[in-house]
Design a protein around this motif. Sequence first.
Motif, short mmCIF file in Angstrom:
data_model
loop_
_atom_site.label_atom_id
_atom_site.label_comp_id
_atom_site.label_asym_id
_atom_site.label_seq_id
_atom_site.Cartn_x
_atom_site.Cartn_y
_atom_site.Cartn_z
N VAL A 51 65.25 16.01 107.54
CA VAL A 51 66.29 15.61 108.79
C VAL A 51 67.50 14.51 108.30
O VAL A 51 66.85 13.65 107.72
CB VAL A 51 65.86 15.14 110.02
N ARG A 52 68.75 14.77 108.48
CA ARG A 52 69.72 14.16 108.03
C ARG A 52 70.71 13.92 109.11
O ARG A 52 71.01 14.55 110.06
CB ARG A 52 70.33 14.77 106.64
N PRO A 53 71.78 13.02 108.81
CA PRO A 53 72.51 12.64 109.91
C PRO A 53 73.58 13.77 110.14
O PRO A 53 73.60 14.77 109.07
CB PRO A 53 73.54 11.34 109.15
N THR B 71 60.00 14.56 123.16
CA THR B 71 61.32 15.34 122.57
C THR B 71 62.35 15.47 123.40
O THR B 71 63.56 15.87 123.28
CB THR B 71 60.79 16.82 122.48
N GLY B 72 62.21 14.62 124.61
CA GLY B 72 63.67 14.74 125.86
C GLY B 72 63.69 16.33 126.43
O GLY B 72 64.60 16.48 127.09
N GLU C 267 51.70 15.25 116.01
CA GLU C 267 51.00 15.80 117.15
C GLU C 267 51.41 17.01 117.52
O GLU C 267 50.99 18.07 117.85
CB GLU C 267 50.60 14.73 118.18
N LEU C 268 52.65 17.19 117.73
CA LEU C 268 53.33 18.47 118.09
C LEU C 268 53.39 19.75 117.01
O LEU C 268 53.05 20.46 117.37
CB LEU C 268 54.97 18.30 118.36
N THR D 63 63.83 21.39 118.49
CA THR D 63 62.85 22.30 118.05
C THR D 63 61.63 22.36 119.02
O THR D 63 60.81 23.01 119.10
CB THR D 63 62.36 22.08 116.66
N MET D 64 61.62 21.03 119.47
CA MET D 64 60.48 20.66 120.28
C MET D 64 59.23 20.38 119.61
O MET D 64 57.99 20.51 119.77
CB MET D 64 59.63 21.87 121.31
N LEU D 65 59.76 20.01 118.14
CA LEU D 65 58.72 19.31 117.09
C LEU D 65 58.88 18.00 116.84
O LEU D 65 58.52 17.42 115.92
CB LEU D 65 58.61 20.54 115.97
N TYR D 66 60.18 17.64 117.19
CA TYR D 66 60.98 16.24 116.59
C TYR D 66 60.91 15.20 117.62
O TYR D 66 61.26 15.48 118.77
CB TYR D 66 62.14 16.64 116.16
N ASN D 67 60.32 14.13 117.07
CA ASN D 67 60.36 12.93 118.24
C ASN D 67 61.77 12.14 118.17
O ASN D 67 62.20 11.57 117.19
CB ASN D 67 59.19 11.84 117.75
#
Length: 510
Positions: free
Chosen positions: A225-227, A128-129, A210-211, A197-201
């Motif tokens: 999820v969009r641009p 997630t960074g 996994e998250l 969100t800490m759910l998105y790679n």
Amino acid sequence: MADTYVGSIDQGTTGTRFMVFDHSGQVVANAYEKHEQIYPNPGWVEHDPIEIWENTKKVVQRGLEDADLDASQLEALGITNQRETTIVWDKESGKPVHNALVWQDRRTTDRVEEIQEADKVEWIREKTGLEADAYFSATKTEWILDNAEPLKMEASRGEDLHDRAEAGELMMGTIDAWLIYNLTGNHITDVTNASRTMLYNIRDLEWDDELLEEFNVPRSMVPEVRPSSDEDYYGHTDADGFLGEEIPVAGALGDQQAAMFGQTCFDEGDAKNTYGTGSFYLMNTGNEAVESDHGLLTTIGFQMSGEPVQYALEGSIFITGAAIEWLEDVDLINNAAQTAELARSVDSTDGVYMVPAFTGLGAPHWDGRARGTIVGMTRGTRKEHIVRATLESIAYQTRDVAEAMEADSGVELTSLRVDGGAVKNNFLCQLQSDIIQTDIARPEVDETTALGSAYAAGLAVGYWDTVDELRDNWQIDREFSPEKSADEVDKLYSRWDDAVERSLDWAQEE
């Protein structure tokens, strides 16, 4: 034919603003409404999502009315929002199952400490960074599903929220997703908000199974999820709705990424710092997700339709402008404008340091249990010293992040673009220039969060053709250059670390 414009809904931590911009990026309409801050327990912060939606409709209508504009003159709507603040709502009725948990909320600190003890911090950071912290949406969503009272509805009386989530009956999202849902009926977020969100790679650019499993969030709950600037549009407003027009909703960015976009930080190495409730320092790192070794976050800066994602390094400082609000709350000042006058009236803080860790410390310290601290007071300390120490704390926290940013990126800062409410304070801008020993550039239009989301939406619908047009719009209001020597500033800054040290790990009982 009537002139056309782009509208921006700027949903922030303390209130909701609607602004309308013309082709040159100038403001033609502006309306604002505050919402209630709800503090059920120490360290807990909530907002009422229904109040936020009602206020959104109110400011859009009032903004258009005051400027004598018709909704049909809007070519597009963009959204920018307080990030990480999390809502779970019922898919059928659209009603939230609980108040929104605000980004500042620390109630999931114990859960974060479990993650740290289980050695999962690096695993989360790689995907997630982000640091494992209560700041982000993952533990907030988990808490709501575990603790919110089930909706009292005929179809689901007494049913467990987890069961309802698994059955696809509940949606989650950050504030942008909540507003897009209410405006268009679609469940959509943009890449910048997803990345918080800490759910998105952020490398694979998708929700991470996994998250989702770690935090017990069913995939059916999360938005598409969009641009950030989307030529396919997120949807249109309802012609029978409050605006009476079908307007494309075509751009969304989390507030700090929106400010970066509004400051036209489109190139690698461009940096900005926004001074709002907290301060958020972002540097564009181009198409590379640069890993931080110095307590910064790797995040998504923005994405244009059909183009690769641009990444950023971010230093998130939780409390800056809110420290000035605190001075008002405890009657040390009557209004924010007074701070410059009081701070100027003394030559220094007389050794007083204020660490505004009211909701823990963010970058680069990351201590959820740190708390607000004032050190170095004597019998001769007056409110002027405390006010000055508060302004200095904003500048010191920014230097903490600036030094980490240079170390991680290898880019030496020559000029920092600033925006947000606090930069109207010339004393603070000069102080900031002195303390980080670099030039500060304040733009003419300082509401750059709203401007950034307007730019994103306007590009998507062809109101602006290229980012070069946006660069041409960016004009400097004033520049500040260092007036103090590096030695003088370094001496003051060296004791800041000592003060921070004393604030750490304080809230043992919460």
